[in-house]
Enzyme design. Structure first.
Site, mmCIF file in Angstrom:
data_model
loop_
_atom_site.group_PDB
_atom_site.id
_atom_site.type_symbol
_atom_site.label_atom_id
_atom_site.label_comp_id
_atom_site.label_asym_id
_atom_site.label_seq_id
_atom_site.Cartn_x
_atom_site.Cartn_y
_atom_site.Cartn_z
ATOM 1 N N GLY A 1 -20.001 -69.692 12.540
ATOM 2 C CA GLY A 1 -19.746 -70.206 13.839
ATOM 3 C C GLY A 1 -18.506 -70.007 14.459
ATOM 4 N N ASN A 2 -17.430 -69.973 13.402
ATOM 5 C CA ASN A 2 -16.245 -69.854 13.907
ATOM 6 C C ASN A 2 -15.605 -68.528 14.191
ATOM 7 O OD1 ASN A 2 -15.120 -72.483 11.815
ATOM 8 N ND2 ASN A 2 -14.017 -72.478 13.827
ATOM 9 N N SER A 3 -16.552 -67.482 13.874
ATOM 10 C CA SER A 3 -16.310 -66.172 14.327
ATOM 11 C C SER A 3 -15.924 -65.874 15.710
ATOM 12 C CB SER A 3 -17.319 -65.194 13.870
ATOM 13 O OG SER A 3 -17.181 -64.763 12.501
ATOM 14 N N ASP B 1 -13.724 -54.864 15.064
ATOM 15 C CA ASP B 1 -14.599 -56.128 15.017
ATOM 16 C C ASP B 1 -14.139 -56.894 16.304
ATOM 17 O OD1 ASP B 1 -16.852 -57.798 14.443
ATOM 18 O OD2 ASP B 1 -15.650 -58.859 13.002
ATOM 19 N N HIS C 1 -19.331 -58.737 15.906
ATOM 20 C CA HIS C 1 -20.562 -58.945 15.050
ATOM 21 C C HIS C 1 -21.251 -60.212 15.820
ATOM 22 C CE1 HIS C 1 -17.674 -61.212 12.880
ATOM 23 N NE2 HIS C 1 -18.627 -62.193 12.897
ATOM 24 N N LEU D 1 -3.071 -40.135 12.852
ATOM 25 C CA LEU D 1 -1.972 -39.260 12.211
ATOM 26 C C LEU D 1 -2.491 -37.948 11.541
ATOM 27 C CD1 LEU D 1 1.088 -39.220 11.898
ATOM 28 C CD2 LEU D 1 0.806 -40.801 9.801
ATOM 29 N N GLY D 2 -3.650 -38.221 11.002
ATOM 30 C CA GLY D 2 -4.215 -36.874 10.329
ATOM 31 C C GLY D 2 -3.784 -36.669 8.899
#
Length: 509
Positions: free
Chosen positions: A250-252, A170, A140, A307-308
């Protein structure tokens, strides 16, 4: 950076906000700093730590965390000769009619357009993981950006290119071209070795304050935010390290490191009523980061194993309701998908899975984190309970199409089709200005599942005109990286016979 859940949106009177950029007011705060005297640490059995351990870890990592700025160029969208005002389609016409064109007043059409300057839309952090310029950050942070600018701790600036991105976890991998030996690399640690209560540092650029370091302890592991808050799952993988290290907008994409200076997580989200730090922050563990980054670097996309099964996490209520014997923690199989790894391995509805390759999977987050480590084709031992008896089986993991092969990143492979530009003769015969021809549709691909046949010529996707295969790839990537929950390509096109047709291609499983 993009937000997981924006603080303004209610989440049972609370919200989960990604640590992304936003306008903020500066507030005075009481100084809550305190000197660390003597305490026990997970650095080594019986070892004591002092202030030096914190300062050493900070000094060894702060130069390995960068600022990532994302830019777009504002423009009046001009797509294949039609602006957004001229070319549109409503849902009814998509399925039952032909798109109409609005004609703008002639005077408006003749107005010259001023060249717009790039506008910054995001500010986040990233972690240098190799000497040749590879940087891991959050998806993001870089989503929707036309240009990325990376600033090092010593204020050197670099243009960055996107190697690959994975909205499901992400995570994103970007790269800068820097002189040899000019970058400080943070070594990759093992998040599996983290202990509850262990000291960690969060390094990033909160509110644009570069090279900020905060400290805290590991509050929990394999935390699933959606299940903890009662919110609807976002569809992504949620298995976070929870800490009380202060993390803000802003740390992302920044680093979560242990006191050895090793990367153990990528800071991603906070749990807050206001969108600012309120005591809980979350990081993607390196057990997930390592696999995703390796796949993005090698293939441009994540080789995701399935795995389904559909499943439920065991709860005391479910154990009592179903009179489950022999186990109180695990994953109950609700349904087994046909032609899946689970079906091949003989798993049945009602089985309780407790281990995958000797790794305990007692919760949804633990199951997701463990499966993320595997690739299609990997053989995995599954330990489960059936009717109170402990049993084992071995399965071969598959991809979303039920196959064990490698998935490539380009749009034609991901969508299950081969694409080519349309020749001038075909354009003249069909009276079109251009398009992208689907020359071959693969069995089991997304185009094939939507009903698209060989020879179909794509004219527009989601109201955006396309004239070359790269246009399809760009739109496909933007849809996957976007914030909309329903990721669909609404395609308008024409067959060589002259028949106009419309398709909806779903991009999520």
């Amino acid at each position: 950076m993009k937000q997981i859940l924006i603080a303004a949106l209610p989440l049972l009177a609370l919200s989960v906000a990604a640590c992304t950029d936003s306008t903020a007011q500066v507030q005075d705060a009481d100084d809550a700093s305190s000197a660390v005297s003597v305490t026990r640490s997970a650095l080594a059995p019986g070892r004591f730590i002092s202030q030096d351990d914190f300062t050493r870890a900070a000094e060894e990592t702060v130069n390995g965390v960068v600022s990532v700025k994302s830019y777009v160029t504002p423009r009046q969208a001009q797509r294949g000769g039609y602006s957004d005002e001229e070319y549109f389609m409503d849902p009814f016409e998509f399925f039952f009619g032909t798109p109409r064109r609005r004609q703008q007043p002639r005077q408006q059409q003749q107005q010259p357009r001023e060249e717009a300057k790039p506008r910054q839309i995001g500010l986040g952090s990233g972690v240098i993981i190799s000497e040749d310029g590879y940087i891991v950050t959050n998806n993001h942070v870089i989503a929707d950006a036309e240009r990325l600018e990376v600033t090092l701790n010593d204020n050197r600036n670099f243009e960055a290119t996107v190697i690959g991105a994975d909205p499901t976890t992400d995570l994103a991998l970007i790269k800068i071209e820097a002189p040899k030996g000019a970058l400080h690399v943070i070594p990759m640690g093992d998040s599996e070795n983290l202990k509850l209560g262990e000291w960690v540092l969060a390094v990033g650029n909160p509110f644009g304050f570069t090279s900020s370091v905060t400290s805290g302890i590991v509050s929990a592991k394999a935390r699933n935010i959606s299940s903890a808050t009662g919110s609807r799952p976002s569809g992504g993988i949620e298995s976070y390290i929870q800490t009380d290290a202060a993390v803000n907008s802003g740390n992302s994409g920044g680093a979560l490191v242990n006191l050895k200076g090793e990367l153990v997580g990528i800071n991603t989200a906070i749990y807050s009523k206001t969108g600012t730090y309120a005591g809980c922050s979350f990081a993607i563990p390196t057990s997930i980061v390592k696999k995703v980054v390796a796949d993005l670097n090698s293939y441009g996309t994540v080789q995701r194993a399935y795995l389904g099964i559909s499943f439920r996490e065991l709860t005391p209520e479910l154990v009592a309701e179903e009179n489950i014997k022999g186990v109180t923690k695990g994953i109950r199989v609700e349904e087994v998908v046909d032609r899946s790894a689970a079906k091949e391995g003989g798993l049945k509805q009602g089985d309780i899975i407790v281990e995958l390759n000797s790794i305990p999977v007692g919760s949804t987050a633990e199951l997701q984190e463990t499966i993320t480590r595997f690739s299609p084709g990997d053989r995995v031992e599954v330990v489960f309970y059936r009717d109170g008896k402990k049993m084992k089986t071995t399965v071969t993991m598959r991809n979303s199409q039920g196959k064990t092969g490698i998935t490539k990143a380009n749009s034609s492979d991901s969508l299950g089709a081969t694409l080519a530009e349309v020749g001038e003769d075909t354009c003249r015969r069909l009276e079109i200005s251009g398009g992208v021809a689907v020359t071959e549709v693969e069995d089991g691909g997304r185009f094939g599942e939507a009903g698209i046949r060989d020879g179909f010529i794509i004219l527009s996707i989601n109201n955006v005109r396309v004239t070359k295969p790269e246009d399809v790839k760009t739109i496909y990537k933007n849809i996957l990286n976007g914030s909309d929950r329903d990721k669909v390509m609404f395609i308008t096109g024409i067959y060589p016979s002259g028949k106009v047709d419309y398709y909806a291609v779903k991009l999520t499983d």
